[in-house]
Design an enzyme around this catalytic site. Structure first.
Site, short mmCIF file in Angstrom:
data_model
loop_
_atom_site.label_atom_id
_atom_site.label_comp_id
_atom_site.label_asym_id
_atom_site.label_seq_id
_atom_site.Cartn_x
_atom_site.Cartn_y
_atom_site.Cartn_z
CB THR A 69 -28.04 19.92 62.98
OG1 THR A 69 -26.85 20.25 62.25
CG2 THR A 69 -27.68 19.57 64.41
CD GLN A 178 -22.17 18.98 51.92
OE1 GLN A 178 -22.23 19.82 51.02
NE2 GLN A 178 -22.21 19.29 53.19
CB SER A 198 -29.24 21.12 54.98
OG SER A 198 -28.86 22.41 55.35
CB ALA A 199 -32.78 25.30 53.22
CG HIS A 200 -27.14 26.16 55.01
ND1 HIS A 200 -25.79 26.32 55.18
CD2 HIS A 200 -27.49 25.15 55.83
CE1 HIS A 200 -25.35 25.45 56.08
NE2 HIS A 200 -26.37 24.72 56.48
CB CYS A 325 -20.40 22.04 60.83
SG CYS A 325 -21.35 21.97 59.33
N1 PLP Z 1 -25.08 16.54 57.45
C1 PLP Z 1 -24.08 16.82 56.60
C2 PLP Z 1 -23.51 15.74 55.74
C3 PLP Z 1 -23.59 18.13 56.50
O1 PLP Z 1 -22.60 18.40 55.65
C4 PLP Z 1 -24.14 19.12 57.34
C5 PLP Z 1 -23.59 20.49 57.33
O2 PLP Z 1 -22.50 20.74 56.87
C6 PLP Z 1 -25.18 18.77 58.21
C7 PLP Z 1 -25.62 17.47 58.23
C8 PLP Z 1 -25.82 19.79 59.10
O3 PLP Z 1 -26.66 20.61 58.32
P1 PLP Z 1 -27.30 21.95 58.89
O4 PLP Z 1 -26.26 22.99 58.76
O5 PLP Z 1 -28.48 22.19 57.99
O6 PLP Z 1 -27.72 21.69 60.28
#
Ligand code: PLP
Length: 383
Positions: A69, A178, A198-200, A325
């Site tokens: 994000t 993703q 993204s790490a998680h 999310c």
């Molecule tokens: N972009 C995509 C395509 C995602 O699927 C997500 C989270 O689901 C994000 C961005 C946001 O990632 P983060 O949770 O690391 O902020």
């Protein structure tokens, strides 16, 4: 609990659990003493590991953030910073994550032109969907490599190479949050200026991500007030989270093929089981679509996905109705609606997303899922 909601969060991998158990005291990575230097070493090792898994050139940069994000917001703000709002013209897809769409929306309210691309064929995005909307006025293009809800894989490398050839002034950003861990993510072949991860989503701790910056691109930081992260992201680093990200990247490099094989096997088995047992089901993407190997989005007419997710939860299976999310908010998925589904149809769509582990009881899991779905149909018949 069986995690079939890996696109929301991939369970912590064992290597990180071990790392956390054995963690020695760490200091502030900006401190010169040994505790600080230990923290610094963990961060720099993680930076190398992230660089390796993405096939970066030595002069490309990795800036750690709090997640995709923040990486996405930083990419957008950096690209558009200082431009008169009415001169800004941006192209992106209508199925981007809300952190891209809502950030761009704030520029649109100020007068920027934001073009959202919806594919002509909802099953697949083609480069021409994008290229026909780009011209000499376009400043920034952001395209996700894979969609979190449907699993669509977008032809980003082709789109970007064509834009580069025709409009070299355009800043190119890819949200690969993703895609990482599920399909190869090669920064050189994608051809982006900026790329978010993204790490998680790959089994590391939550609250960490990275923005990758092509050599020669001059980033304007979003968060200022400190010299951390190459002066490109102020604030004391999340050392343990960053180290966990590095470990997850190293494990991913080793186990990528195996993970993908597990994901695909499980996803295909579930799809076959649903197809056999639930003739009412409509799969969002056809089998021949370019799709993440772990994701199955399926609409069950007449069944509210929220109710199904609760029923599966009671059976020990985590699935998702819409983007995780945004779960908790009542709006139907903007992604499914952009692909032409009605509000009702979007609310009847459930997503299963697998981790890349062998599931010893896969047969029992898929049986449980189809049994729970069938119960909904049997109950509605008896009403
Ligand atoms: N972009 C995509 C395509 C995602 O699927 C997500 C989270 O689901 C994000 C961005 C946001 O990632 P983060 O949770 O690391 O902020």
């Amino acid at each position: 609990m069986i995690n079939l909601d890996a696109n929301a969060n991939y369970s912590l991998i064992q290597e990180i659990v071990e790392f956390l158990k054995e963690l020695k005291p760490i200091g502030n990575p900006s401190s010169v003493h040994a505790l600080g230097q230990h923290a610094r070493a963990l961060i720099e090792e993680a930076r190398l590991r992230v660089g390796r898994v993405l096939n970066l050139n030595p002069s490309d940069r990795v800036v750690f953030t709090s997640g995709a994000t923040e990486s996405n917001n930083t990419a957008i703000h950096s690209a558009l910073y200082g431009l008169p709002l009415t001169s800004i013209s941006v192209v992106t897809s209508s199925i981007e994550h809300p952190c891209v769409l809502e950030c761009l929306e704030s520029f649109r309210r100020g007068g920027a032109a934001i073009r959202l691309i919806t594919p002509k064929d909802p099953q697949r995005f083609s480069p021409s969907d994008f290229l026909s909307c780009i011209d000499a006025s376009t400043k920034f293009v952001s395209v996700m490599l894979a969609n979190n809800e449907t699993g669509h894989i977008l032809p980003v490398a082709q789109i970007f190479s064509e834009i580069r050839r025709l409009y070299p002034q355009v800043i190119l950003h890819c949200d690969a949050a993703q895609a990482l861990g599920k399909i190869p993510v090669d920064f050189q072949s994608i051809g982006a200026d900026l790329l978010s991860i993204s790490a998680h989503k790959i089994g590391a701790l939550c609250g960490v991500g990275a923005l990758v910056i092509r050599a020669g691109y001059s980033l304007t930081p979003l968060i200022v007030g400190g010299s951390q992260e190459l002066r490109l992201r102020a604030g004391t680093e999340n050392v343990i989270g960053i180290a966990s990200f590095g470990i997850a990247c190293a494990v991913l490099e080793r186990e990528f093929q195996q993970r993908v094989a597990h994901m695909q096997h499980a996803r295909d088995r579930l799809r076959a089981e649903i197809r056999a047992m639930v003739p009412e089901a409509h799969f969002t993407l056809s089998d021949s679509c370019a799709c993440l190997p772990n994701t199955l989005s399926v609409r069950l007419p007449g069944v509210r996905a929220d109710d199904l997710v609760i029923a599966l939860d009671l059976e020990g299976i985590a699935a998702s109705s819409g983007a995780a999310c945004s779960s908790g908010k009542q709006l139907p998925s903007h992604v499914l609606m952009a692909l032409g589904l009605s509000e009702d149809a979007a609310r009847q769509t459930v997503r299963f997303s697998f981790e890349g582990r062998a599931l010893a009881n896969l047969g029992a899991i898929t049986n449980t899922i189809t049994r729970v779905i069938r119960n909904f149909y049997e109950q509605s018949k008896s009403r």
